[in-house]
Design an enzyme around this catalytic site. Structure first.
Site, PDB file in Angstrom:
ATOM      1  CG  HIS A  58       7.872-101.348  20.785  1.00 37.56           C
ATOM      2  ND1 HIS A  58       8.020-102.691  19.695  1.00 37.56           N
ATOM      3  CD2 HIS A  58       8.141-100.746  20.221  1.00 37.56           C
ATOM      4  CE1 HIS A  58       7.890-102.588  18.096  1.00 37.56           C
ATOM      5  NE2 HIS A  58       7.883-101.309  18.438  1.00 37.56           N
ATOM      6  CD  GLU A  59       7.412 -96.528  20.661  1.00 39.13           C
ATOM      7  OE1 GLU A  59       8.124 -95.819  20.592  1.00 39.13           O
ATOM      8  OE2 GLU A  59       6.773 -97.712  20.490  1.00 39.13           O
ATOM      9  CG  HIS A  62      12.237 -98.293  18.558  1.00 37.85           C
ATOM     10  ND1 HIS A  62      12.149 -98.587  18.032  1.00 37.85           N
ATOM     11  CD2 HIS A  62      10.697 -98.306  18.906  1.00 37.85           C
ATOM     12  CE1 HIS A  62      11.669 -99.327  16.915  1.00 37.85           C
ATOM     13  NE2 HIS A  62       9.941 -99.084  17.143  1.00 37.85           N
ATOM     14  CG  ASP A 160       9.253-100.202  14.500  1.00 41.20           C
ATOM     15  OD1 ASP A 160       9.148 -99.162  14.726  1.00 41.20           O
ATOM     16  OD2 ASP A 160       9.002-101.371  15.916  1.00 41.20           O
TER      17      ASP A 160
END
Length: 376
Positions: A58-59, A62, A160
């Site tokens: 997930h990170e 980004h 987010d």
């Protein structure tokens, strides 16, 4: 974040694990061991490790999206409540921030979809019960990934969804006002989570504290950036200060600390050029570990950025925020130190701006060396 340690690097981004994450794994193992012995403990730890692998992906959603716009990410840290990617900066272009913010949840939706295809059947109703032994690991992972994506899309900082909200609001209200609204919503959510934690899961109190502090920190960073617009470095620098020389000892720094109100002491060479900065915390640490006769040049920080006095304050503030530095030096055309800037005096600048109705405080006494100032 000082309690974290690196475990690897991926394309220039250091992956770090916080010590509390290991304690969290130990707690998971202990709880599952009490329910079903060693096999249950091993399965519980395996599930959490796989879950946080999804959090790490997930990170990196980004991180890779930010890299598309030239924004680097020095490190990402795994905590018991999730991951924190430290981007060097957040793009002020709403469209770019929108893409970066949505990239993380999009990764979780993709992972959930792939796991659903792999499992090949309808997800059981109790698949979100992560401690339920009768539900397969892959089924639980699929459901939890959907939960992570939806939770992160809550429109409140630092999730987010808060960045999505800011990006959408910034199109009409401007970046600063949009940040204030999103941060306020985030802090409201933190209070709600804290109240729920008091009557239920204590972990929610820890999450609420993190959300509140992160929202406040984001708002403060943006306020500092807005305050620096149109202001020169020389208009915000400290000009009355004592400096140390390359031959100074820690004892000399301690004496200067006692007789002044300074917390940072520039260290200059014979030509008046900045060589480093000794902060109060580093001074006390050196005094305790190495004694009063330790040379200042061996314990000072040498990563202090320099900015010419006629450059914008934003140029000094940017590296301080990105690298969490205690100060930035301000130099004249010859490279001699004439002042320095700290987050504290930028905060004072913000208070002056607020008192003057938002105008930049271009004050007369900031345009020249004050009487009695020590020019390094």
């Amino acid at each position: 974040m000082s309690w974290s340690f690196p475990i690897g690097t991926v394309r220039g981004t250091v992956i770090r694990i916080h010590l509390t994450f290991l304690l969290f794994l130990a707690w998971i193992a202990t709880v599952h061991y009490g329910r079903g012995g060693a096999p249950a403990a091993a399965e519980g730890v395996l599930f959490i490790v796989l879950l946080f692998l999804c959090v790490l992906l997930h990170e990196f959603g980004h991180i890779l999206a930010a890299r598309r716009y030239g924004v680097q990410t020095p490190d990402v840290t795994l905590l018991p409540i999730g991951g924190v990617a430290r981007l060097e900066r957040i793009p002020e272009e709403p469209g770019q921030e929108l893409v970066i913010a949505l990239a993380g949840p999009a990764v979780n939706f993709v992972i959930a979809g792939l796991l659903y295809l792999l499992v090949g059947d309808v997800m059981p109703e109790d698949s979100l019960a992560v401690a339920e032994p009768d539900v397969g690991i892959l089924q639980r992972l699929a459901s939890v990934n959907i939960f992570i994506a939806l939770f992160n899309l809550i429109p409140a900082f630092p999730m987010d969804g808060g960045r999505v909200l800011r990006a959408l609001l910034a199109r009409r209200l401007g970046y600063s006002r949009a940040t204030q609204i999103a941060a306020t919503v985030g802090q409201g959510l933190a209070f709600a989570l804290g109240l729920l934690g008091l009557y239920g899961n204590p972990m929610l109190i820890f999450i609420a504290l993190f959300v509140y502090l992160a929202a406040a920190s984001e708002a403060h960073a943006i306020q500092m950036r807005e305050a620096s617009r149109g202001v020169l470095a020389q208009d915000a620098m400290i000009t009355r200060f004592e400096s140390l020389n390359m031959g100074s000892r820690v004892e000399d720094a301690v004496e200067a600390l006692i007789r002044t109100t300074q917390h940072e002491f520039p260290v200059v060479d014979a030509a008046g050029r900045l060589q480093g900065m000794l902060t109060r915390d580093e001074m006390i640490k050196a005094l305790r570990e190495r004694g009063p006769d330790a040379p200042v040049r061996e314990v000072m920080r040498t990563d202090i950025p320099l900015v010419e006095q006629r450059r914008s304050l934003a140029e000094a503030l940017r590296p301080m925020q990105e690298k969490k530095l205690p100060a930035a030096g301000v130099v004249d055309r010859e490279g001699q130190l004439i002042g320095y800037i700290t987050p504290e005096n930028v905060g004072e600048l913000m208070m002056v701006q607020a008192a003057r109705g938002g105008q930049s405080p271009r004050l007369p006494w900031q345009r020249r060396m004050a009487p009695g100032a020590i020019r390094a």
